[in-house]
Design a protein around this motif. Structure first.
Motif, short mmCIF file in Angstrom:
data_model
loop_
_atom_site.label_atom_id
_atom_site.label_comp_id
_atom_site.label_asym_id
_atom_site.label_seq_id
_atom_site.Cartn_x
_atom_site.Cartn_y
_atom_site.Cartn_z
N GLU A 135 0.82 -1.21 0.00
CA GLU A 135 0.00 0.00 0.00
C GLU A 135 0.86 1.27 0.00
O GLU A 135 0.52 2.24 -0.67
CB GLU A 135 -0.97 -0.02 1.18
CG GLU A 135 -2.07 -1.06 0.99
CD GLU A 135 -2.97 -1.22 2.19
OE1 GLU A 135 -2.70 -0.66 3.27
OE2 GLU A 135 -3.99 -1.95 2.05
N GLU A 136 1.97 1.25 0.73
CA GLU A 136 2.90 2.39 0.72
C GLU A 136 3.44 2.64 -0.69
O GLU A 136 3.71 3.77 -1.06
CB GLU A 136 4.07 2.15 1.68
CG GLU A 136 3.70 2.25 3.14
CD GLU A 136 4.81 1.74 4.06
OE1 GLU A 136 5.94 1.46 3.58
OE2 GLU A 136 4.54 1.63 5.27
N GLY A 138 1.75 2.12 -3.35
CA GLY A 138 0.63 2.43 -4.23
C GLY A 138 -0.03 1.23 -4.87
O GLY A 138 -0.83 1.37 -5.81
N LEU A 139 0.26 0.04 -4.37
CA LEU A 139 -0.34 -1.18 -4.91
C LEU A 139 -1.62 -1.52 -4.16
O LEU A 139 -1.73 -1.24 -2.96
CB LEU A 139 0.64 -2.35 -4.79
CG LEU A 139 1.98 -2.19 -5.50
CD1 LEU A 139 2.94 -3.28 -5.07
CD2 LEU A 139 1.79 -2.20 -7.00
N LYS A 140 -2.55 -2.15 -4.85
CA LYS A 140 -3.76 -2.61 -4.20
C LYS A 140 -3.43 -3.91 -3.47
O LYS A 140 -2.80 -4.80 -4.03
CB LYS A 140 -4.88 -2.84 -5.21
CG LYS A 140 -6.17 -3.24 -4.54
CD LYS A 140 -7.32 -3.39 -5.51
CE LYS A 140 -8.55 -3.80 -4.72
NZ LYS A 140 -9.66 -4.14 -5.57
N ALA A 141 -3.88 -4.01 -2.22
CA ALA A 141 -3.61 -5.20 -1.42
C ALA A 141 -4.88 -5.61 -0.67
O ALA A 141 -5.60 -4.76 -0.15
CB ALA A 141 -2.48 -4.93 -0.43
N ILE A 142 -5.15 -6.91 -0.64
CA ILE A 142 -6.28 -7.43 0.11
C ILE A 142 -5.79 -8.55 1.02
O ILE A 142 -4.77 -9.19 0.75
CB ILE A 142 -7.41 -7.94 -0.81
CG1 ILE A 142 -6.93 -9.04 -1.75
CG2 ILE A 142 -8.03 -6.79 -1.60
CD1 ILE A 142 -8.04 -9.69 -2.58
N ASN A 143 -6.53 -8.77 2.10
CA ASN A 143 -6.15 -9.82 3.04
C ASN A 143 -7.11 -11.00 2.96
O ASN A 143 -8.00 -11.03 2.11
CB ASN A 143 -6.07 -9.26 4.47
CG ASN A 143 -7.42 -8.82 5.01
OD1 ASN A 143 -8.47 -9.20 4.50
ND2 ASN A 143 -7.41 -7.99 6.04
N GLY A 144 -6.95 -11.95 3.85
CA GLY A 144 -7.72 -13.19 3.82
C GLY A 144 -8.98 -13.18 4.65
O GLY A 144 -9.56 -14.25 4.87
#
Length: 175
Positions: A135-136, A138-144
């Motif tokens: 996220e720092e 600038g990427l999209k990130a999702i968790n479980g």
């Protein structure tokens, strides 16, 4: 009898991406219990010219007849990191005793495409070091977390005689 819902549950948050994009390059980090389940369901749902590279710390002495699936040591991750559209972390790196660690070295994040989705199947903590760095950058990130709830939905559906759909069970459990 029993079933493992890791693989089936893990695909729910990314199934749209997998079905919509025919030329995805997918990275799976880790080939332990959850990693094997995730890989099985990814392979089952891959379409067209999608490719899967599975990286593991220890050598995987296995090959598949599918040339679109490749097993590699994590030491080769830097050679491919700039080609991935989806990176899935199925390791435990970033959880419990390794909260300050990431399965991807921080210097490799500058090589990751800005459109790449980072998916950490872990949900405790809700933001792993991997997700924070992503996220720092600038990427999209999702968790479980969604995966975890979908696993509960699947477990309920598999063990109860019910006419409720998965969506109905999900809404009930998520309220």
């Amino acid at each position: 009898s029993g079933t493992n819902t890791d693989g089936e549950g893990s695909l729910d948050p990314i199934l749209g991406l997998i079905k919509e994009h025919k030329g995805l390059n997918i990275c799976l980090l880790g080939y332990g219990g959850a990693g094997k389940a995730v890989a099985a369901f990814l392979i089952k749902n891959m379409r067209g010219s999608q490719n899967l590279k599975i990286f593991n710390r220890t050598e995987i002495k296995k090959s598949l007849s599918d040339p679109k699936v490749l097993f590699l040591s994590t030491k080769f991750l830097s050679d491919y990191i700039d080609s991935f559209d989806l990176i899935i972390n199925a390791t435990t790196v970033g959880t419990k005793e390794s909260l300050s660690e990431s399965p991807i070295a921080i210097e490799l994040f500058s090589k990751i495409k800005s459109s790449t989705l980072i998916y950490d199947i872990n949900y405790d903590p809700t933001k792993t070091r991997l997700m924070k760095i992503a996220e720092e950058k600038g990427l999209k990130a999702i968790n479980g977390l969604r995966m975890n709830l979908i696993q509960a939905v699947l477990a309920y559906k598999y063990t109860n005689n019910t006419s409720l759909t998965n969506d109905q069970i999900y809404r009930i459990m998520n309220s």
